[in-house]
Design a protein around this motif. Sequence first.
Motif, PDB file in Angstrom:
ATOM      1  N   ARG A 113      46.564 -10.109  -8.158  1.00  0.00           N
ATOM      2  CA  ARG A 113      47.253  -9.717  -9.384  1.00  0.00           C
ATOM      3  C   ARG A 113      46.394  -8.778 -10.215  1.00  0.00           C
ATOM      4  O   ARG A 113      45.185  -8.962 -10.356  1.00  0.00           O
ATOM      5  CB  ARG A 113      47.628 -10.955 -10.209  1.00  0.00           C
ATOM      6  CG  ARG A 113      48.511 -10.617 -11.416  1.00  0.00           C
ATOM      7  CD  ARG A 113      49.112 -11.852 -12.054  1.00  0.00           C
ATOM      8  NE  ARG A 113      50.216 -12.420 -11.293  1.00  0.00           N
ATOM      9  CZ  ARG A 113      51.466 -11.984 -11.335  1.00  0.00           C
ATOM     10  NH1 ARG A 113      51.783 -10.933 -12.075  1.00  0.00           N
ATOM     11  NH2 ARG A 113      52.408 -12.583 -10.635  1.00  0.00           N
ATOM     12  N   LEU A 114      47.053  -7.764 -10.741  1.00  0.00           N
ATOM     13  CA  LEU A 114      46.421  -6.827 -11.668  1.00  0.00           C
ATOM     14  C   LEU A 114      46.864  -7.176 -13.080  1.00  0.00           C
ATOM     15  O   LEU A 114      48.059  -7.158 -13.388  1.00  0.00           O
ATOM     16  CB  LEU A 114      46.817  -5.391 -11.334  1.00  0.00           C
ATOM     17  CG  LEU A 114      46.341  -4.309 -12.317  1.00  0.00           C
ATOM     18  CD1 LEU A 114      44.822  -4.196 -12.302  1.00  0.00           C
ATOM     19  CD2 LEU A 114      46.966  -2.958 -11.996  1.00  0.00           C
ATOM     20  N   LEU A 115      45.901  -7.496 -13.925  1.00  0.00           N
ATOM     21  CA  LEU A 115      46.179  -7.824 -15.326  1.00  0.00           C
ATOM     22  C   LEU A 115      45.807  -6.634 -16.182  1.00  0.00           C
ATOM     23  O   LEU A 115      44.645  -6.232 -16.235  1.00  0.00           O
ATOM     24  CB  LEU A 115      45.369  -9.056 -15.751  1.00  0.00           C
ATOM     25  CG  LEU A 115      45.416  -9.417 -17.236  1.00  0.00           C
ATOM     26  CD1 LEU A 115      46.828  -9.798 -17.662  1.00  0.00           C
ATOM     27  CD2 LEU A 115      44.436 -10.551 -17.543  1.00  0.00           C
ATOM     28  N   GLN A 116      46.797  -6.049 -16.820  1.00  0.00           N
ATOM     29  CA  GLN A 116      46.501  -4.941 -17.716  1.00  0.00           C
ATOM     30  C   GLN A 116      46.907  -5.306 -19.131  1.00  0.00           C
ATOM     31  O   GLN A 116      47.942  -5.940 -19.359  1.00  0.00           O
ATOM     32  CB  GLN A 116      47.173  -3.661 -17.255  1.00  0.00           C
ATOM     33  CG  GLN A 116      48.673  -3.736 -17.063  1.00  0.00           C
ATOM     34  CD  GLN A 116      49.267  -2.366 -16.780  1.00  0.00           C
ATOM     35  OE1 GLN A 116      48.827  -1.358 -17.348  1.00  0.00           O
ATOM     36  NE2 GLN A 116      50.246  -2.311 -15.920  1.00  0.00           N
ATOM     37  N   GLY A 117      46.053  -4.939 -20.052  1.00  0.00           N
ATOM     38  CA  GLY A 117      46.318  -5.213 -21.456  1.00  0.00           C
ATOM     39  C   GLY A 117      45.586  -4.221 -22.306  1.00  0.00           C
ATOM     40  O   GLY A 117      44.482  -3.775 -21.965  1.00  0.00           O
ATOM     41  N   HIS A 151      41.480 -16.285  -4.413  1.00  0.00           N
ATOM     42  CA  HIS A 151      42.455 -15.655  -5.301  1.00  0.00           C
ATOM     43  C   HIS A 151      41.740 -14.535  -6.066  1.00  0.00           C
ATOM     44  O   HIS A 151      40.573 -14.680  -6.438  1.00  0.00           O
ATOM     45  CB  HIS A 151      43.028 -16.677  -6.278  1.00  0.00           C
ATOM     46  CG  HIS A 151      43.782 -17.780  -5.611  1.00  0.00           C
ATOM     47  ND1 HIS A 151      45.005 -17.595  -5.021  1.00  0.00           N
ATOM     48  CD2 HIS A 151      43.475 -19.096  -5.424  1.00  0.00           C
ATOM     49  CE1 HIS A 151      45.440 -18.736  -4.509  1.00  0.00           C
ATOM     50  NE2 HIS A 151      44.533 -19.659  -4.735  1.00  0.00           N
ATOM     51  N   THR A 152      42.431 -13.428  -6.293  1.00  0.00           N
ATOM     52  CA  THR A 152      41.807 -12.269  -6.945  1.00  0.00           C
ATOM     53  C   THR A 152      42.608 -11.855  -8.170  1.00  0.00           C
ATOM     54  O   THR A 152      43.817 -11.652  -8.092  1.00  0.00           O
ATOM     55  CB  THR A 152      41.709 -11.076  -5.984  1.00  0.00           C
ATOM     56  OG1 THR A 152      40.958 -11.458  -4.826  1.00  0.00           O
ATOM     57  CG2 THR A 152      41.017  -9.893  -6.653  1.00  0.00           C
ATOM     58  N   LEU A 153      41.902 -11.737  -9.288  1.00  0.00           N
ATOM     59  CA  LEU A 153      42.491 -11.251 -10.534  1.00  0.00           C
ATOM     60  C   LEU A 153      41.716 -10.006 -10.951  1.00  0.00           C
ATOM     61  O   LEU A 153      40.535 -10.086 -11.290  1.00  0.00           O
ATOM     62  CB  LEU A 153      42.417 -12.317 -11.629  1.00  0.00           C
ATOM     63  CG  LEU A 153      42.937 -11.905 -13.012  1.00  0.00           C
ATOM     64  CD1 LEU A 153      44.428 -11.625 -12.960  1.00  0.00           C
ATOM     65  CD2 LEU A 153      42.626 -12.989 -14.051  1.00  0.00           C
ATOM     66  N   ALA A 154      42.366  -8.850 -10.883  1.00  0.00           N
ATOM     67  CA  ALA A 154      41.752  -7.601 -11.333  1.00  0.00           C
ATOM     68  C   ALA A 154      42.222  -7.321 -12.756  1.00  0.00           C
ATOM     69  O   ALA A 154      43.398  -7.523 -13.075  1.00  0.00           O
ATOM     70  CB  ALA A 154      42.128  -6.452 -10.411  1.00  0.00           C
ATOM     71  N   MET A 155      41.313  -6.877 -13.599  1.00  0.00           N
ATOM     72  CA  MET A 155      41.659  -6.625 -15.003  1.00  0.00           C
ATOM     73  C   MET A 155      41.318  -5.183 -15.371  1.00  0.00           C
ATOM     74  O   MET A 155      40.363  -4.615 -14.868  1.00  0.00           O
ATOM     75  CB  MET A 155      40.897  -7.574 -15.925  1.00  0.00           C
ATOM     76  CG  MET A 155      41.095  -9.048 -15.636  1.00  0.00           C
ATOM     77  SD  MET A 155      40.504 -10.122 -16.978  1.00  0.00           S
ATOM     78  CE  MET A 155      38.770  -9.668 -17.088  1.00  0.00           C
ATOM     79  N   THR A 156      42.121  -4.618 -16.242  1.00  0.00           N
ATOM     80  CA  THR A 156      41.809  -3.298 -16.770  1.00  0.00           C
ATOM     81  C   THR A 156      42.274  -3.213 -18.217  1.00  0.00           C
ATOM     82  O   THR A 156      43.343  -3.711 -18.565  1.00  0.00           O
ATOM     83  CB  THR A 156      42.463  -2.175 -15.945  1.00  0.00           C
ATOM     84  OG1 THR A 156      42.150  -0.917 -16.554  1.00  0.00           O
ATOM     85  CG2 THR A 156      43.969  -2.325 -15.859  1.00  0.00           C
ATOM     86  N   ALA A 157      41.424  -2.596 -19.032  1.00  0.00           N
ATOM     87  CA  ALA A 157      41.792  -2.352 -20.428  1.00  0.00           C
ATOM     88  C   ALA A 157      42.431  -0.978 -20.592  1.00  0.00           C
ATOM     89  O   ALA A 157      42.815  -0.601 -21.687  1.00  0.00           O
ATOM     90  CB  ALA A 157      40.559  -2.453 -21.323  1.00  0.00           C
ATOM     91  N   THR A 158      42.526  -0.238 -19.484  1.00  0.00           N
ATOM     92  CA  THR A 158      43.166   1.071 -19.515  1.00  0.00           C
ATOM     93  C   THR A 158      44.627   0.905 -19.160  1.00  0.00           C
ATOM     94  O   THR A 158      44.949   0.597 -18.009  1.00  0.00           O
ATOM     95  CB  THR A 158      42.506   2.031 -18.513  1.00  0.00           C
ATOM     96  OG1 THR A 158      41.103   2.116 -18.802  1.00  0.00           O
ATOM     97  CG2 THR A 158      43.129   3.417 -18.600  1.00  0.00           C
ATOM     98  N   PRO A 159      45.532   1.052 -20.119  1.00  0.00           N
ATOM     99  CA  PRO A 159      46.956   0.881 -19.798  1.00  0.00           C
ATOM    100  C   PRO A 159      47.390   1.818 -18.682  1.00  0.00           C
ATOM    101  O   PRO A 159      47.065   3.006 -18.683  1.00  0.00           O
ATOM    102  CB  PRO A 159      47.650   1.227 -21.121  1.00  0.00           C
ATOM    103  CG  PRO A 159      46.611   0.968 -22.174  1.00  0.00           C
ATOM    104  CD  PRO A 159      45.314   1.355 -21.534  1.00  0.00           C
ATOM    105  N   ASP A 214      50.923  -2.692  -3.999  1.00  0.00           N
ATOM    106  CA  ASP A 214      50.683  -3.889  -3.201  1.00  0.00           C
ATOM    107  C   ASP A 214      50.164  -5.049  -4.045  1.00  0.00           C
ATOM    108  O   ASP A 214      49.849  -6.114  -3.520  1.00  0.00           O
ATOM    109  CB  ASP A 214      49.682  -3.588  -2.088  1.00  0.00           C
ATOM    110  CG  ASP A 214      48.328  -3.144  -2.639  1.00  0.00           C
ATOM    111  OD1 ASP A 214      48.322  -2.319  -3.575  1.00  0.00           O
ATOM    112  OD2 ASP A 214      47.293  -3.612  -2.132  1.00  0.00           O
ATOM    113  N   MET A 215      50.082  -4.858  -5.347  1.00  0.00           N
ATOM    114  CA  MET A 215      49.603  -5.908  -6.253  1.00  0.00           C
ATOM    115  C   MET A 215      50.736  -6.386  -7.153  1.00  0.00           C
ATOM    116  O   MET A 215      51.701  -5.658  -7.410  1.00  0.00           O
ATOM    117  CB  MET A 215      48.448  -5.384  -7.121  1.00  0.00           C
ATOM    118  CG  MET A 215      47.264  -4.831  -6.353  1.00  0.00           C
ATOM    119  SD  MET A 215      45.932  -4.295  -7.449  1.00  0.00           S
ATOM    120  CE  MET A 215      45.202  -5.875  -7.909  1.00  0.00           C
ATOM    121  N   ASP A 216      50.597  -7.630  -7.621  1.00  0.00           N
ATOM    122  CA  ASP A 216      51.498  -8.135  -8.648  1.00  0.00           C
ATOM    123  C   ASP A 216      50.906  -7.751 -10.002  1.00  0.00           C
ATOM    124  O   ASP A 216      49.731  -8.021 -10.270  1.00  0.00           O
ATOM    125  CB  ASP A 216      51.624  -9.657  -8.540  1.00  0.00           C
ATOM    126  CG  ASP A 216      52.209 -10.089  -7.208  1.00  0.00           C
ATOM    127  OD1 ASP A 216      53.282  -9.592  -6.861  1.00  0.00           O
ATOM    128  OD2 ASP A 216      51.574 -10.911  -6.519  1.00  0.00           O
TER     129      ASP A 216
END
Length: 620
Positions: A214-218, A346-354, A366-368
């Motif tokens: 999962r890619l978490l963007q905020g 389990h993999t959680l990718a995060m980015t602060a760049t919208p 390929d990511m949620d």
Amino acid sequence: MKERQGRFPLVTADLADETGVVQAKWFGRRHLFGKITPGDRLFVAGRVARSGLLPEINVASHKTLRPGERYEGEIVPVYGATKELPSRQIRTLIAKNLERLIAQHPDALPPSLVRRFDFPALAQAWRDVHAPRDLPAVARARERIVFDEFFAIALAAALKRARRESEGGARVLETPGGFWDAFTAQLPFAPTGAQRRVIARIWADMGRTAPMNRLLQGDVGSGKTLVAAAAIVLAHRGGAQSALMAPTEILAAQHAAKLAPLLLPFGIAVEAVFGSMGARDRRRAEDRIASGEAALAVGTHALLTESVTFADLGLVVIDEQHRFGVRQRAALRAKSSVRGMGGAPHTLAMTATPIPRTLAQTKFADMDVAIIDELPPGRTPIRTFVIRASRTRDVYAFVRKNVERGRQAYVVAPAIDASETALTGALAEAERLRTKVFPDLRVDVLHGKMPAREKDAAMDRFTRHETDVLVATTVVEVGVDVPNASVMVVLDANRYGLAQLHQLRGRVGRGVAESFCILVAPDDAGEVERLHVLEQTSDGFAIAEADLALRRAGELAGTAQAGDAGTIGDIVDDFALYMQAKDAADAIVSADPDLRDPEHAGLRALVDANTISRAMLVTA
């Protein structure tokens, strides 16, 4: 017809019809002299200008009409030409070899899809773009070719997701009843609605055998750290360790400092691993991680070294994931197979760049994707201004005024040293501010080439308010959290993308004081109008969309962050067509994940023939 000798031979002729006379010019084509005679009927195409008595046309192409032949108009394909290989020569080569080239592109699209969208056959589409009959046929042909291209990319992403689902291998980390209440009871603040929604999705992902991807963007300050903490707490509850990797020591250290108090009530010990650590401290940290005593390891690339092993790694969190290569991300996940369960974490990718919706649906197909689209209450709005460089003195007077109120300021320069491509260097500007502008204030400097210890020391001084003005490069773009900083000045702001400027702006407004971002651009700088987008909105996703429209998409499967995506279709302009292709690909893989249906026999070849989709399947 006339001929002029010399370095640049020129052939000219006067052309006349019922509308008047125009002088035609053929540059560098001496062989035409004598082949065009008075009375010939010509069709010519080229650029028209008027510099003398007669209008002139610099002929790019021409056609001699046979007696009685009517010219009804001709659509000529234009190719990307070079000085050595002009478009006309490319047209000639393609015309001679078109059928052979078409034979190398078999029609692999399922006939049912071709019928559903009323597409022309692929062979006909290629003929229509290279030897067009009419403009509507060209448009329809391009649509078919671009659809095939996008379909191959979307199909690769769908196959990759299906492969991850079928392989499974992840530890099932179930969320017991009442776990949410138990988790929030230990928090110093209430999560926002967006955080609650995203955490629920992540916990659901971690409760499956298929490894979460999962890619978490905020946006800046949206609270991604709390979401990561929720995932780490669930992993710990299931007996698994977690690892968090950040691109810089400053950012990794701040993560450790923020997470430690959040995780302490849950009995989670945090250990940091940095490249700058002494040998004794490094061995101690590695021993605690290897034994399982440390439930969370936070670090930089140092986590990837062979000496770092885990007792049972079940969750990997990668912050600012775009700053790590494919192999680096895969190397950290592979540490789960050294000991313990031996499965995929389990993999959680995060980015602060919208990330614009277009790229989220393509580059990360390929990511949620989960989005935190709500800021916690109490965040101070940031007022943004675009100022010309001739008013820099006023800008620094404003900085002084805020420092006198007890606040701090950043001054960001585009390079460490001044150069022809970067007008302002951080080192020279810091020296100028120390000696001429703010001789009575505490001015410090921070840049990426400083040794890690010096960078940390400079940042610590700023955090402890031992520095009033910090002159830096974009090393402060992400992760730096100093609530007392209320002014961000970006010099030569025209040299940055909008998304990057939004990231820099996010370094202020983290406390209670009114905060300001001042974008300084040279008086004669072009493209300054785009900077006013930042004056009008603080919505990172709207800014990202505007930024994408200006710089284009970059590679869809690769390293380039801007420019040509390497595709015939344009993911921005043709996004609706991409979504049609994606929906079709998802439906096919959902019903036939192994592509065994006879109608799908050619789809593997379609993926293999597309370099982007092929790269997507082989990357981790």
